[in-house]
Scaffold this active site. Structure first.
Site, PDB file in Angstrom:
ATOM      1  N   LYS A  32      47.177  38.382  43.459  1.00  0.00           N
ATOM      2  CA  LYS A  32      45.743  38.145  43.272  1.00  0.00           C
ATOM      3  C   LYS A  32      45.378  36.967  44.171  1.00  0.00           C
ATOM      4  O   LYS A  32      45.738  35.825  43.901  1.00  0.00           O
ATOM      5  CB  LYS A  32      45.432  37.832  41.807  1.00  0.00           C
ATOM      6  CG  LYS A  32      43.937  37.739  41.520  1.00  0.00           C
ATOM      7  CD  LYS A  32      43.678  37.713  40.022  1.00  0.00           C
ATOM      8  CE  LYS A  32      42.196  37.908  39.718  1.00  0.00           C
ATOM      9  NZ  LYS A  32      41.347  36.836  40.203  1.00  0.00           N
ATOM     10  N   ARG A  53      30.528  39.854  47.412  1.00  0.00           N
ATOM     11  CA  ARG A  53      30.281  40.661  46.229  1.00  0.00           C
ATOM     12  C   ARG A  53      29.675  39.785  45.169  1.00  0.00           C
ATOM     13  O   ARG A  53      30.341  38.970  44.535  1.00  0.00           O
ATOM     14  CB  ARG A  53      31.577  41.318  45.782  1.00  0.00           C
ATOM     15  CG  ARG A  53      31.991  42.319  46.847  1.00  0.00           C
ATOM     16  CD  ARG A  53      33.077  43.244  46.484  1.00  0.00           C
ATOM     17  NE  ARG A  53      33.063  43.728  45.135  1.00  0.00           N
ATOM     18  CZ  ARG A  53      34.163  43.991  44.433  1.00  0.00           C
ATOM     19  NH1 ARG A  53      35.331  43.772  44.972  1.00  0.00           N
ATOM     20  NH2 ARG A  53      34.080  44.461  43.225  1.00  0.00           N
ATOM     21  N   GLU A  89      39.657  40.306  50.366  1.00  0.00           N
ATOM     22  CA  GLU A  89      39.508  38.885  50.083  1.00  0.00           C
ATOM     23  C   GLU A  89      39.624  38.088  51.374  1.00  0.00           C
ATOM     24  O   GLU A  89      40.598  38.239  52.127  1.00  0.00           O
ATOM     25  CB  GLU A  89      40.628  38.466  49.130  1.00  0.00           C
ATOM     26  CG  GLU A  89      40.363  37.187  48.387  1.00  0.00           C
ATOM     27  CD  GLU A  89      39.709  37.431  47.045  1.00  0.00           C
ATOM     28  OE1 GLU A  89      39.489  36.432  46.340  1.00  0.00           O
ATOM     29  OE2 GLU A  89      39.395  38.591  46.704  1.00  0.00           O
ATOM     30  N   LYS A 206      48.296  47.609  38.697  1.00  0.00           N
ATOM     31  CA  LYS A 206      47.395  48.768  38.651  1.00  0.00           C
ATOM     32  C   LYS A 206      48.207  50.034  38.401  1.00  0.00           C
ATOM     33  O   LYS A 206      49.286  50.193  38.992  1.00  0.00           O
ATOM     34  CB  LYS A 206      46.637  48.929  39.985  1.00  0.00           C
ATOM     35  CG  LYS A 206      45.711  47.761  40.300  1.00  0.00           C
ATOM     36  CD  LYS A 206      45.092  47.872  41.679  1.00  0.00           C
ATOM     37  CE  LYS A 206      44.188  46.663  41.942  1.00  0.00           C
ATOM     38  NZ  LYS A 206      43.713  46.605  43.331  1.00  0.00           N
ATOM     39  N   LYS A 230      48.167  35.790  35.168  1.00  0.00           N
ATOM     40  CA  LYS A 230      48.441  34.479  35.790  1.00  0.00           C
ATOM     41  C   LYS A 230      49.927  34.331  36.105  1.00  0.00           C
ATOM     42  O   LYS A 230      50.754  34.798  35.342  1.00  0.00           O
ATOM     43  CB  LYS A 230      48.020  33.357  34.838  1.00  0.00           C
ATOM     44  CG  LYS A 230      46.507  33.252  34.692  1.00  0.00           C
ATOM     45  CD  LYS A 230      45.917  32.506  35.869  1.00  0.00           C
ATOM     46  CE  LYS A 230      44.422  32.291  35.701  1.00  0.00           C
ATOM     47  NZ  LYS A 230      43.702  32.194  36.953  1.00  0.00           N
TER      48      LYS A 230
END
Length: 230
Positions: A32, A53, A89, A206, A230
């Site tokens: 992430k 976004r 990202e 996912k 996390k």
């Protein structure tokens, strides 16, 4: 913690009505990234728009600035679909961030607090030449609107397809089986975290199969088939 991974797997299996005898669910695992989420719209393979976004459907149009990021292709390789929206990202590598602060110190100017805010601020600059000077990086991790292109049957297949289009995709992604696979991936990333060339906000799991993703669906805009950890 290990509990979060096992709880996610339990929930997925319950929602899919899989008994104990059913084989493990296959998951795509990735990092992430700690940056700014961007939507890139390619028409006939050419980048026509980039937007942050926002909370709603539309964010700020930052196309001019995003064009200055060398890692983002202005044209996709061997793709002429009418529309492919790539989600990803924008982030700043730690070494680029340190070099920027070193330059600021040498000029006697104030230093920046962290890579994430610096990347976000650079994307929102009014002057693209400032964005260009900030040495930003990018990872693609998903899709928005798609027209005239067949989406691969798995999330891992999609990431491979985006890499083949010339988009940067993180090499640390992995396909694993069941809760045990999630736990191993989490432990490996936790051990490697401090040595990564960029900051992360944890990991993302996912369900790999798009057919199973569709079966699981969404609950209040959040996908039931994905979780950040996390």
């Amino acid at each position: 913690s290990e509990g979060g991974a096992r709880e996610f797997d339990r929930r997925v299996r319950r929602e899919l009505a899989l008994g104990d005898e059913a084989p493990p669910v296959e998951y795509a695992c990735e990092l992430k990234f700690d940056g700014l989420a961007i939507n890139l719209r390619y028409e006939q393979g050419v980048l026509v728009q980039a937007a942050t976004r926002g909370d709603g459907e539309t964010g700020e149009n930052v196309t001019g600035n995003i064009r200055t990021i060398g890692q983002i292709p202005l044209r996709l390789i061997d793709v002429d679909a009418p529309v492919i929206e790539v989600r990803g990202e924008v982030y700043m590598r730690r070494d680029d961030f340190e070099a920027l602060n070193e330059a600021q110190r040498n000029k006697g100017e104030k230093t920046y607090v962290n890579p994430r805010n610096t990347a976000a601020g650079a994307v929102r600059q009014l002057d693209p030449s400032i964005t260009a000077s900030r040495k930003l990086s990018f990872f693609a991790y998903g899709l928005g609107d798609v027209q005239g292109w067949t989406v691969p049957a798995s999330h891992a297949g999609l990431l491979d397809a985006m890499a083949a289009m010339g988009l940067p995709v993180d090499a640390r992604r992995r396909v694993v089986q069941g809760a045990d696979g999630l736990v191993v991936f989490h432990a490996e990333i936790a051990a490697a975290r401090d040595a990564l060339p960029f900051d992360i906000d944890g990991v993302v799991y996912k369900v790999n199969s798009r057919a199973l993703q569709q079966q699981l669906g969404f609950v209040s805009r959040e996908p039931r088939w994905a979780v950040a950890h996390k």
